[in-house]
Design a protein around this motif. Structure first.
Motif, short mmCIF file in Angstrom:
data_model
loop_
_atom_site.label_atom_id
_atom_site.label_comp_id
_atom_site.label_asym_id
_atom_site.label_seq_id
_atom_site.Cartn_x
_atom_site.Cartn_y
_atom_site.Cartn_z
N PHE A 285 0.89 -1.33 0.00
CA PHE A 285 0.06 0.20 -0.07
C PHE A 285 0.96 1.34 0.00
O PHE A 285 1.71 1.35 0.76
CB PHE A 285 -0.92 0.20 1.25
N SER A 299 -5.53 4.74 3.28
CA SER A 299 -4.58 3.39 2.98
C SER A 299 -4.18 3.01 4.21
O SER A 299 -3.88 1.79 4.33
CB SER A 299 -3.40 3.95 2.18
N TYR A 300 -4.19 3.64 5.52
CA TYR A 300 -4.08 3.27 6.73
C TYR A 300 -5.06 2.29 7.17
O TYR A 300 -4.76 1.18 7.64
CB TYR A 300 -3.93 4.25 7.75
N PHE A 303 -4.72 -1.04 4.88
CA PHE A 303 -3.58 -1.64 5.52
C PHE A 303 -3.79 -2.67 6.82
O PHE A 303 -3.41 -3.93 6.94
CB PHE A 303 -2.27 -1.08 5.92
N LEU A 312 3.31 -0.97 4.21
CA LEU A 312 2.74 0.32 3.90
C LEU A 312 3.69 1.34 3.77
O LEU A 312 4.63 1.12 4.49
CB LEU A 312 1.86 0.53 5.30
#
Length: 343
Positions: A285, A299-300, A303, A312
């Protein structure tokens, strides 16, 4: 009689309001997801201008991007390129560019001077997926890098964008089905292919939906998700608020009903967040921490929710889909290191 007259008036008013609301929702769906309608509104130009205004415009980003595009152009002048077309089950003709690589060879050198073996080049493929209102040419800089690493590369125009036909932008949902046709095409060329999916923005969401599908091909060995969103439903609501200054509720749910009737799919199904929880394919990611279009927190979330092997990579100072422009060496170095473990 008086009551009946009032009832008729009330019914007529309600019908008029309902019709007006339905027409407005029809307009919203068309203005956001139907390219032919968006053209009439000059929406593509407006979206492009808005995207540019929200990007980071620092000197290093401009310089790096200029160099990357210059290198890509030089590569395009020398590389073999094929136009590939497939037809979907619902009758649309989709178009892609293919950059084949011959099996064997002593190796290739990337932009940082690193030489990689290409002994298994014929079996290594990259499927590159562009973003919302984009086109395949936007992904050619990535095609250049992958090709230099010994990958054959396939870069499609997603449904109803670029040279591909279609009626509605699928926010990743219809696209992840369409991309099964591209996987099939790759396997026709190389039955033992090892495939990496690399997408940006909506293309990244498409890649995640593919990886989380119960029918995901065993030939997909890794995913690079750059600037993905968690939900097409949520993104549509954000754009309604941003572009039309309207609250997401009740318009998003109404748009979902309209889209289901007109396009045959539901925005709620376009959920990369749900897909990553079911995925077993290693995923990297990537996101810029200055992204003003798709919040880095998405994205966090992706992930954290992912059930697969995962990494990440957050790039400081990068806007939407600008990580490769902000820190090209770190960007491609991280991808190279990640892929080396799985292909």
């Amino acid at each position: 009689m008086h009551r009946k007259k009032l009832l008729r008036i009330a019914i007529a008013v309600f019908a008029a309001l309902f019709t007006g609301y339905a027409v407005f929702v029809y307009f919203l769906v068309s203005a956001c997801l139907v390219p032919s309608f968006m053209d009439r509104l000059n929406a593509f130009e407006d979206i492009t201008a808005k995207c540019y205004s929200e990007q980071m415009q620092t000197a290093d980003i401009k310089e790096n991007r200029s160099q990357l595009l210059s290198g890509t152009q030089e590569w395009l002048e020398k590389v073999e390129r094929k136009k590939i077309q497939v037809r979907t089950a619902d009758g649309y003709l989709l178009t892609a560019a293919e950059f084949p690589t011959e099996t064997g060879g002593a190796g290739s050198t990337d932009s940082t001077g690193t030489t990689e073996s290409t002994e298994s080049a014929g079996d290594k493929w990259a499927l590159l997926l562009h973003g919302y209102t984009g086109w395949k040419e936007e992904m050619y800089q990535f095609a250049c890098w992958y090709h230099q690493q010994g990958y054959s590369v396939l870069v499609p125009d997603l449904r109803c964008q670029g040279e591909s036909e279609g009626d509605f932008i699928g926010m990743g949902w219809t696209d992840h089905y369409d991309c099964e046709l591209w996987i099939a095409h790759i396997l026709e060329q190389a039955p033992e292919a090892q495939i990496v999916l690399h997408g940006q923005s909506m293309g990244a969401a498409t890649a995640l939906l593919m990886a989380g599908s119960p029918e995901a091909s065993e030939h997909i060995k890794a995913v690079v998700s750059d600037s993905a969103y968690t939900s097409g439903y949520e993104m549509f609501g954000d754009k309604i608020t941003e572009w039309f200054h309207l609250p997401a509720a009740p318009f998003v749910d109404s748009a979902c009903v309209m889209l289901r009737l007109r396009g045959g799919y539901n925005l709620r199904d376009a959920s990369p967040l749900r897909a990553v929880a079911a995925s077993g394919i290693p995923t990297l990611f990537i996101h810029g921490d200055e992204d003003r279009m798709i919040d880095v927190n998405m994205s966090y979330e992706l992930f954290e929710a992912a059930a697969c092997e995962k990494e990440l990579f957050i790039v400081e100072g990068a806007g939407h889909a600008q990580a490769q422009d902000k820190a090209p060496d770190a960007y491609y170095g991280r991808i190279s290191e990640f892929l080396r473990r799985y292909l």
